[in-house]
Design a protein around this motif. Structure first.
Motif, short mmCIF file in Angstrom:
data_model
loop_
_atom_site.label_atom_id
_atom_site.label_comp_id
_atom_site.label_asym_id
_atom_site.label_seq_id
_atom_site.Cartn_x
_atom_site.Cartn_y
_atom_site.Cartn_z
N GLY A 68 2.18 1.54 23.23
CA GLY A 68 3.61 1.50 22.99
C GLY A 68 4.05 2.73 22.21
N ARG A 69 5.30 3.07 22.36
CA ARG A 69 5.86 4.25 21.70
C ARG A 69 7.19 3.86 21.09
NH1 ARG A 69 8.96 8.52 24.16
NH2 ARG A 69 8.73 7.41 26.12
N LEU A 70 7.37 4.19 19.82
CA LEU A 70 8.61 3.93 19.11
C LEU A 70 9.56 5.10 19.30
CD1 LEU A 70 10.13 2.03 17.12
CD2 LEU A 70 9.15 3.40 15.27
N VAL A 71 10.79 4.80 19.70
CA VAL A 71 11.79 5.84 19.96
C VAL A 71 13.05 5.50 19.18
CG1 VAL A 71 13.19 6.96 21.73
CG2 VAL A 71 10.86 6.25 22.26
N GLN A 72 13.62 6.51 18.53
CA GLN A 72 14.90 6.33 17.84
C GLN A 72 15.97 7.13 18.55
OE1 GLN A 72 14.45 7.58 13.75
NE2 GLN A 72 13.77 5.56 13.12
N ASN A 73 17.15 6.53 18.69
CA ASN A 73 18.27 7.27 19.28
C ASN A 73 19.04 8.00 18.18
OD1 ASN A 73 19.94 5.35 18.08
ND2 ASN A 73 20.37 4.28 20.00
N GLU A 74 20.16 8.59 18.55
CA GLU A 74 20.95 9.39 17.60
C GLU A 74 21.43 8.57 16.40
OE1 GLU A 74 22.57 8.85 20.91
OE2 GLU A 74 20.92 10.10 21.60
N THR A 75 21.68 7.28 16.59
CA THR A 75 22.17 6.43 15.50
C THR A 75 21.04 5.73 14.74
OG1 THR A 75 22.47 4.55 16.98
CG2 THR A 75 24.37 6.03 16.68
N LYS A 76 19.81 6.19 14.98
CA LYS A 76 18.61 5.67 14.30
C LYS A 76 18.24 4.25 14.74
CE LYS A 76 18.16 9.37 11.76
NZ LYS A 76 17.27 10.38 12.16
N ASP A 77 18.84 3.76 15.83
CA ASP A 77 18.40 2.48 16.39
C ASP A 77 17.03 2.71 17.00
OD1 ASP A 77 20.78 1.14 15.77
OD2 ASP A 77 21.71 1.78 17.65
N GLU A 78 16.13 1.74 16.79
CA GLU A 78 14.76 1.88 17.29
C GLU A 78 14.55 1.03 18.54
OE1 GLU A 78 12.40 0.78 13.90
OE2 GLU A 78 12.35 2.85 13.20
N ASN A 79 13.71 1.53 19.41
CA ASN A 79 13.32 0.82 20.62
C ASN A 79 11.85 1.13 20.87
OD1 ASN A 79 13.45 -0.76 22.86
ND2 ASN A 79 14.89 0.52 23.98
N VAL A 80 11.16 0.22 21.51
CA VAL A 80 9.75 0.42 21.83
C VAL A 80 9.57 0.39 23.33
CG1 VAL A 80 7.42 -0.51 21.57
CG2 VAL A 80 9.02 -0.63 19.66
N PHE A 81 8.84 1.35 23.86
CA PHE A 81 8.50 1.41 25.28
C PHE A 81 7.01 1.13 25.42
CE2 PHE A 81 12.31 3.95 24.86
CZ PHE A 81 13.07 3.50 25.91
N HIS A 82 6.67 0.19 26.28
CA HIS A 82 5.28 -0.19 26.51
C HIS A 82 4.77 0.36 27.83
CE1 HIS A 82 6.75 -3.50 23.86
NE2 HIS A 82 5.63 -3.18 23.24
N SER A 83 3.47 0.54 27.90
CA SER A 83 2.85 0.90 29.18
C SER A 83 1.47 0.24 29.25
CB SER A 83 2.74 2.42 29.34
OG SER A 83 1.93 2.97 28.33
N LEU A 84 1.06 -0.05 30.48
CA LEU A 84 -0.27 -0.60 30.75
C LEU A 84 -1.05 0.44 31.53
CD1 LEU A 84 0.72 -4.19 31.93
CD2 LEU A 84 -0.23 -3.55 29.72
N THR A 85 -2.24 0.78 31.05
CA THR A 85 -3.10 1.74 31.71
C THR A 85 -4.31 0.99 32.27
OG1 THR A 85 -2.41 3.51 30.24
CG2 THR A 85 -4.48 3.84 31.44
N GLY A 86 -4.55 1.14 33.58
CA GLY A 86 -5.66 0.45 34.24
C GLY A 86 -6.98 1.16 34.04
N HIS A 87 -8.03 0.37 33.77
CA HIS A 87 -9.37 0.92 33.59
C HIS A 87 -10.36 0.40 34.64
CE1 HIS A 87 -8.18 2.74 29.85
NE2 HIS A 87 -7.61 1.60 29.52
N SER A 88 -10.06 -0.78 35.20
CA SER A 88 -10.88 -1.31 36.29
C SER A 88 -9.99 -2.16 37.16
CB SER A 88 -12.07 -2.13 35.77
OG SER A 88 -11.63 -3.36 35.26
N LEU A 89 -10.39 -2.31 38.42
CA LEU A 89 -9.63 -3.12 39.36
C LEU A 89 -10.58 -3.70 40.39
CD1 LEU A 89 -6.27 -3.08 40.61
CD2 LEU A 89 -7.86 -2.56 42.43
N ASN A 90 -10.55 -5.01 40.53
CA ASN A 90 -11.35 -5.70 41.53
C ASN A 90 -10.43 -6.51 42.43
OD1 ASN A 90 -14.05 -5.01 40.53
ND2 ASN A 90 -13.47 -6.27 38.79
N ILE A 91 -10.61 -6.34 43.72
CA ILE A 91 -9.87 -7.13 44.70
C ILE A 91 -10.65 -8.42 44.90
CG2 ILE A 91 -8.98 -7.23 47.05
CD1 ILE A 91 -8.84 -4.13 46.91
N ILE A 92 -10.00 -9.56 44.64
CA ILE A 92 -10.73 -10.82 44.70
C ILE A 92 -10.20 -11.75 45.79
CG2 ILE A 92 -11.52 -10.75 42.33
CD1 ILE A 92 -9.23 -12.55 41.56
N GLY A 93 -9.23 -11.30 46.53
CA GLY A 93 -8.73 -12.15 47.60
C GLY A 93 -7.70 -11.46 48.43
#
Length: 93
Positions: A68-93
């Protein structure tokens, strides 16, 4: 992700505009159940090859890290942006 996830779509391969020319490809997965949720999972560089056999409607299990990354806008309001990074993937069906 857990075993109750279905791939909804796979994104196009991108080259990011950074010094390393990082490669990225994403998938969107959907939980199965009464109230489904959607998640975008990004795969980078050598992990992109994990997606070569992945298709929409595949049931998958993947390991991800959450960041996640914390971001502030011009009025100092804070927001958080999340991301998911894949490390493994198995097809099971």
């Amino acid at each position: 992700c857990s075993s109750d996830r279905l791939v909804v779509s796979t994104g196009k391969l991108e080259t990011l505009k950074n010094a390393n020319k990082t490669k990225k490809q994403s998938i969107i997965v959907k939980t199965v159940g009464k109230y489904p949720n959607y998640f975008k999972v990004d795969f980078f560089n050598d992990k992109i090859s994990l997606l070569k056999d992945c298709s929409p409607k595949d049931e998958v299990k993947c390991e991800v890290s959450l960041s996640g990354r914390l971001v502030q806008n011009e009025t100092k309001d804070e927001n958080v942006f999340h991301s998911l990074t894949g490390h493994s993937l198995n097809i099971i069906g």
